[in-house]
Design an enzyme around this catalytic site. Sequence first.
Site, short mmCIF file in Angstrom:
data_model
loop_
_atom_site.label_atom_id
_atom_site.label_comp_id
_atom_site.label_asym_id
_atom_site.label_seq_id
_atom_site.Cartn_x
_atom_site.Cartn_y
_atom_site.Cartn_z
N GLU A 1 9.87 -6.27 12.51
CA GLU A 1 9.15 -6.04 13.76
C GLU A 1 8.61 -7.36 14.29
O GLU A 1 8.04 -8.16 13.56
CB GLU A 1 8.01 -5.05 13.54
CG GLU A 1 7.32 -4.65 14.84
CD GLU A 1 6.27 -3.59 14.62
OE1 GLU A 1 6.60 -2.41 14.74
OE2 GLU A 1 5.12 -3.96 14.31
N ASP B 1 3.50 2.46 7.63
CA ASP B 1 4.18 1.16 7.51
C ASP B 1 5.58 1.33 6.91
O ASP B 1 6.53 0.67 7.33
CB ASP B 1 3.36 0.20 6.64
CG ASP B 1 1.92 0.13 7.10
OD1 ASP B 1 1.60 -0.77 7.89
OD2 ASP B 1 1.13 0.99 6.67
N ASP C 1 8.29 -3.87 8.16
CA ASP C 1 7.13 -3.78 9.05
C ASP C 1 6.07 -4.71 8.46
O ASP C 1 5.42 -4.37 7.47
CB ASP C 1 6.63 -2.34 9.11
CG ASP C 1 5.45 -2.18 10.06
OD1 ASP C 1 5.29 -3.00 10.98
OD2 ASP C 1 4.68 -1.21 9.88
#
Length: 157
Positions: free
Chosen positions: A67, A140, A7
Amino acid sequence: MKILGIDPGIGITGYSVIEASQNGYILLHSGSIQTDKSMPTPKRLVEIFDDITEICKAYNPDAASIEQIFFFKNQKTIIPVLEARGVILAALEKSGIKTAEYTPLVIKQVLTGHGRATKDEVRAMVEKFVTLNKNTKLDDTVDSIAIGICHARNLNL
């Protein structure tokens, strides 16, 4: 298959390594790369690059998933996040790791069945798939696990 989920962020990059198989998922390691706001951006980016490279060396993942930035609420932070994504992608490529990219909508859809899931819903589904360390508190880090599981499910593992 060992998958590195990421992330991306300039201040906090969540990461996790999961072992995915037909029998399920095992969380091997998770954590975050946190850079100091007072440091110049280039130094922060080098820190992220170096840390991702070290994680790749330490865990030797078969694949990575990250991501993809699809929509961003805070216009002030989009460029630094994209810069962080860039150095992460470069570190993965330099490490020879094949990388997949997923939007938040797809990740949520794969994990929860709907693309508008809340952080709590994503966390609850992650906890159904893997046992989280008691220290896994950052969204996260949990998101990085979700990203790794999304990739494994996309590969039908």
